[in-house]
Design an enzyme around this catalytic site. Structure first.
Site, PDB file in Angstrom:
ATOM      1  CG  MET A 155      -1.716   1.280   1.338  1.00 56.84           C
ATOM      2  SD  MET A 155      -2.924   1.304   2.667  1.00 56.84           S
ATOM      3  CE  MET A 155      -1.899   1.384   4.126  1.00 56.84           C
ATOM      4  CB  VAL A 156       3.551   2.484   2.274  1.00 58.04           C
ATOM      5  CG1 VAL A 156       4.569   3.608   2.275  1.00 58.04           C
ATOM      6  CG2 VAL A 156       2.649   2.584   3.496  1.00 58.04           C
ATOM      7  CD1 TRP A 210     -12.647  -8.302  16.135  1.00 57.65           C
ATOM      8  CD2 TRP A 210     -10.454  -7.990  15.773  1.00 57.65           C
ATOM      9  NE1 TRP A 210     -12.243  -9.194  15.183  1.00 57.65           N
ATOM     10  CE2 TRP A 210     -10.911  -9.032  14.943  1.00 57.65           C
ATOM     11  CE3 TRP A 210      -9.106  -7.628  15.728  1.00 57.65           C
ATOM     12  CZ2 TRP A 210     -10.055  -9.704  14.059  1.00 57.65           C
ATOM     13  CZ3 TRP A 210      -8.254  -8.292  14.852  1.00 57.65           C
ATOM     14  CH2 TRP A 210      -8.732  -9.327  14.028  1.00 57.65           C
ATOM     15  CE1 TYR A 267       6.106  -3.511  11.283  1.00 60.57           C
ATOM     16  CE2 TYR A 267       5.157  -1.765  12.615  1.00 60.57           C
ATOM     17  CZ  TYR A 267       5.564  -2.253  11.396  1.00 60.57           C
ATOM     18  OH  TYR A 267       5.435  -1.461  10.281  1.00 60.57           O
ATOM     19  N   PRO A 307       5.207   7.156  10.287  1.00 62.60           N
ATOM     20  CG  PRO A 307       4.843   5.992   8.309  1.00 62.60           C
ATOM     21  CD  PRO A 307       5.763   6.068   9.482  1.00 62.60           C
ATOM     22  CG  LEU A 359       8.578   4.585   5.191  1.00 63.93           C
ATOM     23  CD1 LEU A 359       7.485   4.126   4.269  1.00 63.93           C
ATOM     24  CD2 LEU A 359       8.224   5.939   5.761  1.00 63.93           C
ATOM     25  CE  LYS A 387       8.913  -1.169  10.141  1.00 61.27           C
ATOM     26  NZ  LYS A 387       9.473  -0.855   8.822  1.00 61.27           N
ATOM     27  CG  HIS A 406      -3.432  -2.054  10.085  1.00 63.00           C
ATOM     28  ND1 HIS A 406      -2.618  -2.317   9.010  1.00 63.00           N
ATOM     29  CD2 HIS A 406      -2.619  -1.993  11.164  1.00 63.00           C
ATOM     30  CE1 HIS A 406      -1.365  -2.395   9.411  1.00 63.00           C
ATOM     31  NE2 HIS A 406      -1.323  -2.211  10.724  1.00 63.00           N
ATOM     32  CB  SER A 421       5.011   1.886  12.773  1.00 63.79           C
ATOM     33  OG  SER A 421       3.855   1.743  13.557  1.00 63.79           O
ATOM     34  CB  SER A 422       2.470   5.909  15.580  1.00 67.93           C
ATOM     35  OG  SER A 422       1.425   5.020  15.274  1.00 67.93           O
ATOM     36  CB  CYS A 423       3.337   0.562  17.155  1.00 67.80           C
ATOM     37  SG  CYS A 423       4.442  -0.320  16.076  1.00 67.80           S
TER      38      CYS A 423
HETATM   39  O1  GFB Z   1      -5.579  -1.290  13.313  1.00 70.68           O
HETATM   40  P1  GFB Z   1      -5.296  -2.262  14.398  1.00 70.68           P
HETATM   41  O2  GFB Z   1      -5.308  -3.703  14.042  1.00 70.68           O
HETATM   42  O3  GFB Z   1      -3.906  -1.963  15.059  1.00 70.68           O
HETATM   43  O4  GFB Z   1      -6.395  -2.072  15.558  1.00 70.68           O
HETATM   44  P2  GFB Z   1      -3.235  -1.052  16.206  1.00 70.68           P
HETATM   45  C1  GFB Z   1      -6.739  -0.815  16.055  1.00 70.68           C
HETATM   46  C2  GFB Z   1      -7.877  -0.949  17.046  1.00 70.68           C
HETATM   47  O5  GFB Z   1      -9.062  -1.326  16.330  1.00 70.68           O
HETATM   48  C3  GFB Z   1      -7.667  -2.005  18.130  1.00 70.68           C
HETATM   49  C4  GFB Z   1      -9.702  -2.401  16.992  1.00 70.68           C
HETATM   50  O6  GFB Z   1      -8.196  -1.517  19.341  1.00 70.68           O
HETATM   51  C5  GFB Z   1      -8.538  -3.164  17.619  1.00 70.68           C
HETATM   52  O7  GFB Z   1      -8.985  -4.036  18.645  1.00 70.68           O
HETATM   53  N1  GFB Z   1     -10.522  -3.160  16.046  1.00 70.68           N
HETATM   54  C6  GFB Z   1     -11.876  -3.220  16.052  1.00 70.68           C
HETATM   55  C7  GFB Z   1     -10.095  -3.938  15.050  1.00 70.68           C
HETATM   56  N2  GFB Z   1     -12.332  -4.048  15.115  1.00 70.68           N
HETATM   57  C8  GFB Z   1     -11.232  -4.513  14.467  1.00 70.68           C
HETATM   58  C9  GFB Z   1     -11.079  -5.423  13.384  1.00 70.68           C
HETATM   59  O8  GFB Z   1     -12.008  -5.986  12.826  1.00 70.68           O
HETATM   60  N3  GFB Z   1      -9.787  -5.654  12.968  1.00 70.68           N
HETATM   61  C10 GFB Z   1      -8.710  -5.042  13.548  1.00 70.68           C
HETATM   62  N4  GFB Z   1      -7.492  -5.298  13.075  1.00 70.68           N
HETATM   63  N5  GFB Z   1      -8.848  -4.207  14.609  1.00 70.68           N
HETATM   64  C11 GFB Z   1      -1.162  -1.880  14.933  1.00 70.68           C
HETATM   65  C12 GFB Z   1       0.120  -2.502  15.357  1.00 70.68           C
HETATM   66  O9  GFB Z   1      -1.760  -1.547  16.117  1.00 70.68           O
HETATM   67  O10 GFB Z   1      -1.021  -0.686  14.200  1.00 70.68           O
HETATM   68  C13 GFB Z   1       1.145  -2.453  14.309  1.00 70.68           C
HETATM   69  O11 GFB Z   1      -0.143  -3.800  15.845  1.00 70.68           O
HETATM   70  C14 GFB Z   1       1.225  -1.138  13.586  1.00 70.68           C
HETATM   71  O12 GFB Z   1       2.378  -2.775  14.863  1.00 70.68           O
HETATM   72  C15 GFB Z   1      -0.119  -0.640  13.189  1.00 70.68           C
HETATM   73  O13 GFB Z   1       1.873  -0.178  14.371  1.00 70.68           O
HETATM   74  C16 GFB Z   1      -0.107   0.749  12.586  1.00 70.68           C
HETATM   75  O14 GFB Z   1      -3.330   0.400  15.875  1.00 70.68           O
HETATM   76  O15 GFB Z   1      -3.730  -1.412  17.548  1.00 70.68           O
END
Ligand code: GFB
Length: 317
Positions: free
Chosen positions: A18-19, A205, A139, A166, A108, A143, A182, A110-112
């Site tokens: 994507m990026v 979730w 991760y 980012p 690149l 990074k 994500h 990540s904010s994590c």
């Molecule tokens: O985007 P996400 O998977 O990653 O989840 P993070 C963000 C929030 O959305 C969490 C909620 O609180 C999830 O529990 N969420 C709700 C969901 N429904 C869903 C769903 O159906 N799928 C997913 N995936 N989440 C990641 C890091 O963290 O962000 C990586 O693990 C990276 O390392 C990335 O930095 C940008 O924002 O929590």
């Protein structure tokens, strides 16, 4: 301070992601020559393959957009891949760039990378001031190593290798697989399927309370090209939009974009992850760059792309 891309050979590693693909589209408007290489030709986790290819291709500029990435579930269930792959990519590409005399490299992150309970908004100097969020520590450590590699090659060899961090990204070319994606692509895919099926509810979730800052990937690509030209500092630079929304709020916005009128239910067995990660992007803003796509417009454009892709898939299949 300005670096010219004119006449330069620019290698976008990870150009199919994507990026990387957004960076390719953005760089098409610059007077540079774009280099790419597929995974079947060069495995970025194999040092010799990276060194040999770079010695042959001789890029002047490298953008390290290649990475093993994923959402909260993928990060927490595949820790070895997330730490190993990303360490190997950073190590191999940055060292080979130095050996082949690459003039400018943009890494690149990540904010994590920031501590779980950082001050908000998170300034660049919050790095390594506290414990990481457990769901993505693997991760994050890789990074952080990438940032430090750039700084080390700068300190020891005077290399102009910079890093950008980012915020959470979304846009065309995202991964829509529910177990590895994500939150935004996951919600888009779930809501779209629910709309077509006439389902009454969609599962989110976690609690819906965590706050996230979302940036449209075309804006990120523009910021990266801006940084390549305008920034040569040791410290990494945050790239965000300056505002955040809760997961529940963004789910409601997404429902409107997709046209889903049912309800949301929460799966509380799934993790929330970091409570908040809004970055302080004032350093980038003070250099004269700002994002141009708001969340609603970015989601609408992404949904249009998603629907077109679905139509192509159905035509083919
Ligand atoms: O985007 P996400 O998977 O990653 O989840 P993070 C963000 C929030 O959305 C969490 C909620 O609180 C999830 O529990 N969420 C709700 C969901 N429904 C869903 C769903 O159906 N799928 C997913 N995936 N989440 C990641 C890091 O963290 O962000 C990586 O693990 C990276 O390392 C990335 O930095 C940008 O924002 O929590």
């Amino acid at each position: 301070m300005s670096f010219s891309l004119s006449g330069k050979k620019v290698w976008v590693s990870g150009h199919r992601g994507m990026v990387g693909s957004a960076v390719m589209r953005r760089l098409a408007g610059e007077e540079c020559q774009l280099l790419t290489v597929g995974r079947s030709e060069v495995d970025l986790m194999r040092q010799v393959e990276v060194e040999d290819w770079m010695a042959e291709a001789r890029p002047d500029v490298v953008i390290v957009a290649a990475a093993t990435v994923g959402g909260i579930h993928a990060n927490s269930t595949r820790p070895a891949e997330f730490i190993h792959d990303n360490l190997m990519i950073a190590n191999n590409v940055i060292d080979a760039a130095h050996r082949t005399d690459v003039e400018k490299l943009l890494y690149l992150g990540s904010s994590c990378i920031y501590p779980r309970l950082s001050q908000q908004p998170i300034p660049e100097d919050a790095l390594l001031t506290g414990p990481l969020e457990p769901t993505n520590q693997w991760y994050a450590v890789a990074k952080i190593a990438g940032i430090k590699l750039c700084q080390a090659y700068r300190a020891q060899y005077g290399r102009d290798y910079i890093s950008a961090m980012p915020t959470n990204l979304y846009g065309p070319g995202d991964n829509f697989d529910l177990m590895s994606s994500h939150v935004l692509p996951a919600l888009m895919a779930k809501l779209h399927a629910a709309k077509l099926a006439g389902a009454a509810s969609v599962t989110i979730w976690g609690s819906g309370k965590p706050l996230r800052e979302f940036m449209y990937v075309e804006d990120l690509a523009d910021a990266l090209v801006f940084l390549l030209k305008a920034y040569s500092g040791e410290e990494h630079v945050n790239v965000g939009v300056g505002t955040d929304v809760s997961i529940a709020e963004v789910a409601a916005i997404m429902a409107k974009v997709v046209g889903f009128q049912g309800e949301f239910v929460h799966d509380l067995d799934k993790p929330d992850g970091m409570p908040r990660k809004l970055m302080d992007s004032s350093r980038l803003l003070s250099m004269g760059w700002k994002p141009s796509t708001n969340l609603e417009d970015g989601l609408a454009k992404t949904y249009q792309w998603f629907v077109e892709q679905e139509a192509h898939r159905n035509d083919r299949g």
